[in-house]
Design a protein around this motif. Structure first.
Motif, PDB file in Angstrom:
ATOM      1  N   ALA A 195       6.213  -0.284   6.190  1.00  0.00           N
ATOM      2  CA  ALA A 195       6.766   0.379   4.833  1.00  0.00           C
ATOM      3  C   ALA A 195       7.389  -0.638   3.769  1.00  0.00           C
ATOM      4  CB  ALA A 195       7.617   1.398   5.080  1.00  0.00           C
ATOM      5  N   GLY A 196       6.781  -1.670   3.748  1.00  0.00           N
ATOM      6  CA  GLY A 196       7.190  -3.096   2.878  1.00  0.00           C
ATOM      7  C   GLY A 196       8.342  -3.539   3.468  1.00  0.00           C
ATOM      8  N   LEU A 197       8.860  -3.441   4.515  1.00  0.00           N
ATOM      9  CA  LEU A 197      10.233  -3.792   4.954  1.00  0.00           C
ATOM     10  C   LEU A 197      10.078  -5.119   5.320  1.00  0.00           C
ATOM     11  CD1 LEU A 197      11.796  -0.606   6.328  1.00  0.00           C
ATOM     12  CD2 LEU A 197      12.901  -2.248   4.558  1.00  0.00           C
ATOM     13  N   HIS A 198       9.057  -6.045   5.201  1.00  0.00           N
ATOM     14  CA  HIS A 198       8.914  -7.576   5.439  1.00  0.00           C
ATOM     15  C   HIS A 198       9.561  -8.079   4.570  1.00  0.00           C
ATOM     16  CE1 HIS A 198       5.088  -6.246   7.605  1.00  0.00           C
ATOM     17  NE2 HIS A 198       4.796  -7.317   7.908  1.00  0.00           N
ATOM     18  N   PHE A 199      10.015  -7.530   3.376  1.00  0.00           N
ATOM     19  CA  PHE A 199      11.036  -8.396   2.579  1.00  0.00           C
ATOM     20  C   PHE A 199      12.486  -8.212   2.660  1.00  0.00           C
ATOM     21  CE2 PHE A 199       7.003  -7.701   0.436  1.00  0.00           C
ATOM     22  CZ  PHE A 199       6.464  -8.526  -0.218  1.00  0.00           C
ATOM     23  N   ALA A 200      12.665  -7.416   3.829  1.00  0.00           N
ATOM     24  CA  ALA A 200      14.096  -7.038   4.134  1.00  0.00           C
ATOM     25  C   ALA A 200      14.601  -8.451   5.338  1.00  0.00           C
ATOM     26  CB  ALA A 200      14.380  -5.808   4.791  1.00  0.00           C
ATOM     27  N   LEU A 201      13.765  -9.198   5.928  1.00  0.00           N
ATOM     28  CA  LEU A 201      14.130 -10.093   6.862  1.00  0.00           C
ATOM     29  C   LEU A 201      12.733 -11.072   6.946  1.00  0.00           C
ATOM     30  CD1 LEU A 201      13.756  -8.609  10.276  1.00  0.00           C
ATOM     31  CD2 LEU A 201      12.546  -7.841   8.445  1.00  0.00           C
ATOM     32  N   PRO A 202      13.208 -12.245   7.629  1.00  0.00           N
ATOM     33  CA  PRO A 202      11.899 -13.207   7.800  1.00  0.00           C
ATOM     34  C   PRO A 202      11.043 -12.900   8.821  1.00  0.00           C
ATOM     35  CG  PRO A 202      14.100 -14.469   7.714  1.00  0.00           C
ATOM     36  CD  PRO A 202      14.485 -12.956   7.897  1.00  0.00           C
ATOM     37  N   VAL A 203       9.878 -12.688   8.267  1.00  0.00           N
ATOM     38  CA  VAL A 203       8.654 -12.386   9.355  1.00  0.00           C
ATOM     39  C   VAL A 203       7.666 -13.315   9.191  1.00  0.00           C
ATOM     40  CG1 VAL A 203       6.764 -10.676   9.888  1.00  0.00           C
ATOM     41  CG2 VAL A 203       8.939  -9.920   8.842  1.00  0.00           C
ATOM     42  N   THR A 204       7.523 -13.963  10.529  1.00  0.00           N
ATOM     43  CA  THR A 204       6.610 -15.233  10.351  1.00  0.00           C
ATOM     44  C   THR A 204       5.984 -15.259  11.563  1.00  0.00           C
ATOM     45  OG1 THR A 204       6.633 -17.694  10.130  1.00  0.00           O
ATOM     46  CG2 THR A 204       8.362 -16.760  11.361  1.00  0.00           C
ATOM     47  N   ARG A 205       5.072 -16.515  11.829  1.00  0.00           N
ATOM     48  CA  ARG A 205       4.256 -16.722  13.146  1.00  0.00           C
ATOM     49  C   ARG A 205       4.366 -18.051  13.630  1.00  0.00           C
ATOM     50  NH1 ARG A 205      -2.193 -15.678  12.443  1.00  0.00           N
ATOM     51  NH2 ARG A 205      -1.791 -17.044  10.729  1.00  0.00           N
ATOM     52  N   ARG A 206       4.342 -18.291  14.908  1.00  0.00           N
ATOM     53  CA  ARG A 206       4.448 -19.383  15.534  1.00  0.00           C
ATOM     54  C   ARG A 206       2.884 -19.359  16.412  1.00  0.00           C
ATOM     55  NH1 ARG A 206       7.821 -19.845  12.551  1.00  0.00           N
ATOM     56  NH2 ARG A 206       9.794 -20.490  13.155  1.00  0.00           N
ATOM     57  N   THR A 207       2.523 -20.566  16.543  1.00  0.00           N
ATOM     58  CA  THR A 207       1.452 -20.684  17.477  1.00  0.00           C
ATOM     59  C   THR A 207       1.500 -20.602  19.085  1.00  0.00           C
ATOM     60  OG1 THR A 207       1.270 -22.964  17.454  1.00  0.00           O
ATOM     61  CG2 THR A 207      -0.189 -21.846  15.707  1.00  0.00           C
ATOM     62  N   SER A 208       2.701 -20.855  19.359  1.00  0.00           N
ATOM     63  CA  SER A 208       3.288 -20.921  20.639  1.00  0.00           C
ATOM     64  C   SER A 208       4.505 -20.548  20.969  1.00  0.00           C
ATOM     65  CB  SER A 208       2.547 -22.222  21.512  1.00  0.00           C
ATOM     66  OG  SER A 208       3.408 -23.287  21.026  1.00  0.00           O
ATOM     67  N   ASP A 228       1.001  -1.000  -0.121  1.00  0.00           N
ATOM     68  CA  ASP A 228      -0.017   0.065  -0.063  1.00  0.00           C
ATOM     69  C   ASP A 228       0.943   1.340   0.033  1.00  0.00           C
ATOM     70  OD1 ASP A 228      -2.198   1.528   0.126  1.00  0.00           O
ATOM     71  OD2 ASP A 228      -2.595   1.070   2.355  1.00  0.00           O
ATOM     72  N   GLY A 229       1.249   1.690  -1.278  1.00  0.00           N
ATOM     73  CA  GLY A 229       1.941   2.941  -1.320  1.00  0.00           C
ATOM     74  C   GLY A 229       3.308   2.798  -1.861  1.00  0.00           C
ATOM     75  N   PHE A 230       3.667   3.905  -2.255  1.00  0.00           N
ATOM     76  CA  PHE A 230       5.179   4.061  -2.929  1.00  0.00           C
ATOM     77  C   PHE A 230       6.261   3.277  -2.107  1.00  0.00           C
ATOM     78  CE2 PHE A 230       9.242   5.983  -3.984  1.00  0.00           C
ATOM     79  CZ  PHE A 230       9.305   5.947  -5.281  1.00  0.00           C
ATOM     80  N   HIS A 231       6.244   3.920  -0.930  1.00  0.00           N
ATOM     81  CA  HIS A 231       7.403   3.416  -0.180  1.00  0.00           C
ATOM     82  C   HIS A 231       7.341   1.850   0.109  1.00  0.00           C
ATOM     83  CE1 HIS A 231       8.607   7.759   0.405  1.00  0.00           C
ATOM     84  NE2 HIS A 231       7.184   7.794   0.766  1.00  0.00           N
ATOM     85  N   ALA A 232       6.201   1.264   0.389  1.00  0.00           N
ATOM     86  CA  ALA A 232       6.131  -0.062   0.455  1.00  0.00           C
ATOM     87  C   ALA A 232       6.652  -0.965  -0.845  1.00  0.00           C
ATOM     88  CB  ALA A 232       4.777  -0.488   0.860  1.00  0.00           C
ATOM     89  N   LEU A 233       6.306  -0.534  -1.947  1.00  0.00           N
ATOM     90  CA  LEU A 233       6.643  -0.927  -3.288  1.00  0.00           C
ATOM     91  C   LEU A 233       7.946  -0.705  -3.198  1.00  0.00           C
ATOM     92  CD1 LEU A 233       6.308  -2.419  -5.814  1.00  0.00           C
ATOM     93  CD2 LEU A 233       5.519  -0.117  -6.731  1.00  0.00           C
ATOM     94  N   LYS A 234       8.690   0.454  -2.897  1.00  0.00           N
ATOM     95  CA  LYS A 234      10.090   0.573  -3.063  1.00  0.00           C
ATOM     96  C   LYS A 234      10.907  -0.319  -2.368  1.00  0.00           C
ATOM     97  CE  LYS A 234      11.477   3.921  -0.022  1.00  0.00           C
ATOM     98  NZ  LYS A 234      12.001   4.932   0.531  1.00  0.00           N
ATOM     99  N   HIS A 235      10.696  -0.302  -0.970  1.00  0.00           N
ATOM    100  CA  HIS A 235      11.450  -1.290  -0.289  1.00  0.00           C
ATOM    101  C   HIS A 235      11.200  -2.796  -0.525  1.00  0.00           C
ATOM    102  CE1 HIS A 235      11.185   1.828   3.345  1.00  0.00           C
ATOM    103  NE2 HIS A 235      12.814   1.821   2.561  1.00  0.00           N
ATOM    104  N   ALA A 236       9.840  -3.098  -1.166  1.00  0.00           N
ATOM    105  CA  ALA A 236       9.842  -4.578  -1.348  1.00  0.00           C
ATOM    106  C   ALA A 236      10.808  -5.019  -2.650  1.00  0.00           C
ATOM    107  CB  ALA A 236       8.243  -4.811  -1.748  1.00  0.00           C
ATOM    108  N   LEU A 237      10.799  -3.804  -3.582  1.00  0.00           N
ATOM    109  CA  LEU A 237      11.576  -4.088  -4.998  1.00  0.00           C
ATOM    110  C   LEU A 237      12.980  -4.193  -4.262  1.00  0.00           C
ATOM    111  CD1 LEU A 237      10.075  -1.766  -7.377  1.00  0.00           C
ATOM    112  CD2 LEU A 237      10.161  -4.232  -7.470  1.00  0.00           C
TER     113      LEU A 237
END
Length: 247
Positions: free
Chosen positions: A142-155, A12-21
């Protein structure tokens, strides 16, 4: 690692796309209501991506963007990217991993992802039911999820190995730790309202506390993470790969 809730994620937005790329995201589609204005932003804020964006961005009516996100970003840009399957490695980590213990506030989670990316953390793991890849989280990060692993655990039982430093008001003042926080550490932060869950507190190998003036009840979650990561940076010989201002 849990499977992604959705195969794609909205940027959502230019900055998110910028960082993702910049961090290798595979973009399925990128739309803009004003391509000339978007490329003007690129020339000003991301000259390294201008040529690529000139090819990637598709002019679109506002209705096409609202099909992706209910509210059009002020930059008039929205995109779809493939959600990566990256996970925090079990061994060989060279920086701490941030663990958010059952967080609830989407904006706070996004702010933490942005902090973790900027400081060179090994990744961000959430426990509980909130999806750390929710569109509101990705926007706040700002799209920086693509700069490092982001994940979820249930416990907490599913966390990777490593010493677990849990932030707790009853813990040892972080300034008095005898040894620096090791690079394979997990830094656990409780939810905004309820603090650490009992399971995470039990799993902790260290309870540490941030200095705080008496009569002040708490810090914001993202602030607590920032203070802890700064402490690690200031006491560790290694930090982010290269310092850079976020433009």
């Amino acid at each position: 690692m849990t499977e992604p809730d959705e195969p794609t994620v909205v940027l959502d937005g230019f900055h998110a796309l910028k960082h993702a790329l910049r961090f290798g995201a595979h973009i399925e589609r990128a739309l803009t209501t004003d391509k000339a204005a978007a490329l003007g932003l690129a020339r000003q804020l991301a000259p390294d991506l201008t040529d690529r964006l000139a090819t990637l961005l598709e002019p679109a009516a506002p209705e096409a963007l609202t099909a992706l996100t209910p509210r059009i970003h002020p930059t008039g840009v929205a995109a779809l990217a493939v959600r990566p399957a990256a996970d925090v490695p079990a061994t060989g980590r060279t920086a701490p991993t941030v663990v958010l213990d059952n967080p609830r506030h989407l904006g706070n989670i996004g702010a933490v992802v942005r902090l973790a990316a900027g400081t060179g953390a090994a990744g961000v793991i959430t426990t509980g039911t909130t999806d750390p890849w929710h569109p509101h989280v990705v926007r706040a990060a700002a799209g920086l999820h693509f700069a490092l692993p982001v994940t979820r655990r249930t416990s907490p039982d599913e966390l990777p190995p490593g010493p677990l430093y849990a932030l707790d008001p009853e813990g040892q003042d972080i300034r008095t730790l005898a040894e620096p926080i090791p690079p394979d550490a997990l830094l656990a932060f409780g939810s905004e309202r309820h603090g650490l869950t009992a399971a995470t507190r039990t799993r902790a190998t260290h309870l540490i506390a941030l200095p705080m003036r008496p009569e002040v009840s708490s810090y914001n979650l993202a602030t607590s993470v920032a203070m802890t990561l700064y402490h690690w940076l200031s006491t560790s010989p290694a930090g982010p790969a290269a310092p850079a201002a976020d433009r």
